[in-house]
Scaffold this motif. Structure first.
Motif, PDB file in Angstrom:
ATOM      1  N   UNK A 123     -51.836 -20.077   3.488  1.00  0.00           N
ATOM      2  CA  UNK A 123     -51.969 -18.620   3.501  1.00  0.00           C
ATOM      3  C   UNK A 123     -51.155 -18.010   2.365  1.00  0.00           C
ATOM      4  N   UNK A 124     -49.973 -18.575   2.060  1.00  0.00           N
ATOM      5  CA  UNK A 124     -49.169 -18.090   0.936  1.00  0.00           C
ATOM      6  C   UNK A 124     -49.898 -18.273  -0.390  1.00  0.00           C
ATOM      7  N   UNK A 125     -50.658 -19.338  -0.524  1.00  0.00           N
ATOM      8  CA  UNK A 125     -51.442 -19.552  -1.742  1.00  0.00           C
ATOM      9  C   UNK A 125     -52.494 -18.455  -1.905  1.00  0.00           C
ATOM     10  N   UNK A 126     -53.136 -18.090  -0.789  1.00  0.00           N
ATOM     11  CA  UNK A 126     -54.140 -17.022  -0.841  1.00  0.00           C
ATOM     12  C   UNK A 126     -53.477 -15.697  -1.182  1.00  0.00           C
ATOM     13  N   UNK A 127     -52.294 -15.426  -0.591  1.00  0.00           N
ATOM     14  CA  UNK A 127     -51.566 -14.201  -0.918  1.00  0.00           C
ATOM     15  C   UNK A 127     -51.120 -14.190  -2.375  1.00  0.00           C
ATOM     16  N   UNK A 128     -50.827 -15.370  -2.928  1.00  0.00           N
ATOM     17  CA  UNK A 128     -50.429 -15.448  -4.334  1.00  0.00           C
ATOM     18  C   UNK A 128     -51.546 -15.036  -5.277  1.00  0.00           C
ATOM     19  N   UNK A 129     -52.787 -15.310  -4.897  1.00  0.00           N
ATOM     20  CA  UNK A 129     -53.928 -14.913  -5.721  1.00  0.00           C
ATOM     21  C   UNK A 129     -54.187 -13.414  -5.646  1.00  0.00           C
ATOM     22  N   UNK A 130     -53.901 -12.821  -4.507  1.00  0.00           N
ATOM     23  CA  UNK A 130     -54.158 -11.400  -4.278  1.00  0.00           C
ATOM     24  C   UNK A 130     -52.850 -10.749  -3.843  1.00  0.00           C
ATOM     25  N   UNK A 131     -51.921 -10.623  -4.767  1.00  0.00           N
ATOM     26  CA  UNK A 131     -50.577 -10.165  -4.427  1.00  0.00           C
ATOM     27  C   UNK A 131     -50.487  -8.689  -4.097  1.00  0.00           C
ATOM     28  N   UNK A 132     -49.487  -8.314  -3.308  1.00  0.00           N
ATOM     29  CA  UNK A 132     -49.296  -6.903  -2.954  1.00  0.00           C
ATOM     30  C   UNK A 132     -48.747  -6.072  -4.108  1.00  0.00           C
ATOM     31  N   UNK A 133     -48.452  -6.698  -5.238  1.00  0.00           N
ATOM     32  CA  UNK A 133     -47.952  -5.967  -6.408  1.00  0.00           C
ATOM     33  C   UNK A 133     -48.967  -4.938  -6.899  1.00  0.00           C
ATOM     34  N   UNK A 134     -50.248  -5.174  -6.622  1.00  0.00           N
ATOM     35  CA  UNK A 134     -51.296  -4.235  -7.035  1.00  0.00           C
ATOM     36  C   UNK A 134     -51.112  -2.867  -6.384  1.00  0.00           C
ATOM     37  N   UNK A 135     -50.580  -2.853  -5.183  1.00  0.00           N
ATOM     38  CA  UNK A 135     -50.366  -1.593  -4.464  1.00  0.00           C
ATOM     39  C   UNK A 135     -49.297  -0.772  -5.170  1.00  0.00           C
ATOM     40  N   UNK A 136     -48.175  -1.413  -5.495  1.00  0.00           N
ATOM     41  CA  UNK A 136     -47.095  -0.673  -6.157  1.00  0.00           C
ATOM     42  C   UNK A 136     -47.503  -0.234  -7.554  1.00  0.00           C
ATOM     43  N   UNK A 137     -48.291  -1.047  -8.251  1.00  0.00           N
ATOM     44  CA  UNK A 137     -48.768  -0.645  -9.571  1.00  0.00           C
ATOM     45  C   UNK A 137     -49.686   0.574  -9.483  1.00  0.00           C
ATOM     46  N   UNK A 138     -50.507   0.640  -8.448  1.00  0.00           N
ATOM     47  CA  UNK A 138     -51.397   1.791  -8.270  1.00  0.00           C
ATOM     48  C   UNK A 138     -50.597   3.064  -7.992  1.00  0.00           C
ATOM     49  N   UNK A 139     -49.553   2.963  -7.160  1.00  0.00           N
ATOM     50  CA  UNK A 139     -48.716   4.132  -6.862  1.00  0.00           C
ATOM     51  C   UNK A 139     -47.960   4.566  -8.122  1.00  0.00           C
TER      52      UNK A 139
END
Length: 149
Positions: free
Chosen positions: A70-86
């Motif tokens: 599951x961590x590997x899947x999260x690594x591909x789609x990281x939550x960093x995209x949320x902070x970059x959008x804000x």
């Protein structure tokens, strides 16, 4: 409301003044950031759910629903995209949104505080920005200067 519509058609009442304070809505920065963050979190969760489903459906990689996979899947789609959008929304004032968030405009959400003098700078934090949609509005009626509170 129906009586008001009929009286407006009969010309026994006048239409509401859009410049009146009772017909205006103020969207605070915290509310805007919260609804934008909510939408970005929902998008991220849906993308993560879809990528997990894809990994489970593909039998080739022997994907098991354990923490490492599951961590590997999260690594591909990281939550960093949320902070970059804000951050991007705060820097540019543009909302990159699919739904529009029931707002009249998607751009012009931020105003740069000018430091001409101290009182001008402080007035930016007290003023209500009416939006870039209002600046481009073409009306033929006379605009009223209603008293402020």
């Amino acid at each position: 409301m129906l009586q008001k519509l009929f009286s407006l058609i009969d010309q026994t009442s006048v239409p509401d003044n859009p410049d009146s304070l009772q017909n205006q809505e103020v969207l605070l920065p915290g509310h805007l950031i919260t609804i934008y963050l909510k939408e970005k979190l929902e998008d991220w969760l849906l993308r993560t759910k879809q990528s997990l489903k894809d990994q489970i459906a593909s039998k080739a990689e022997n994907f098991q629903f354990i923490l490492a996979d599951v961590k590997k899947v999260f690594g591909k789609n990281g939550p960093r995209q949320i902070t970059l959008a804000i951050e991007n929304m705060l820097k540019t004032g543009r909302l990159a949104t699919q739904s529009g968030l029931d707002l009249q405009q998607r751009a012009g959400m931020t105003v740069q505080a000018e430091r001409i003098n101290f009182l001008r700078f402080i007035s930016h934090f007290r003023a209500v920005h009416r939006g870039s949609a209002l600046a481009g509005l073409r009306t033929t009626s006379v605009r009223n200067c209603c008293p402020s509170m």
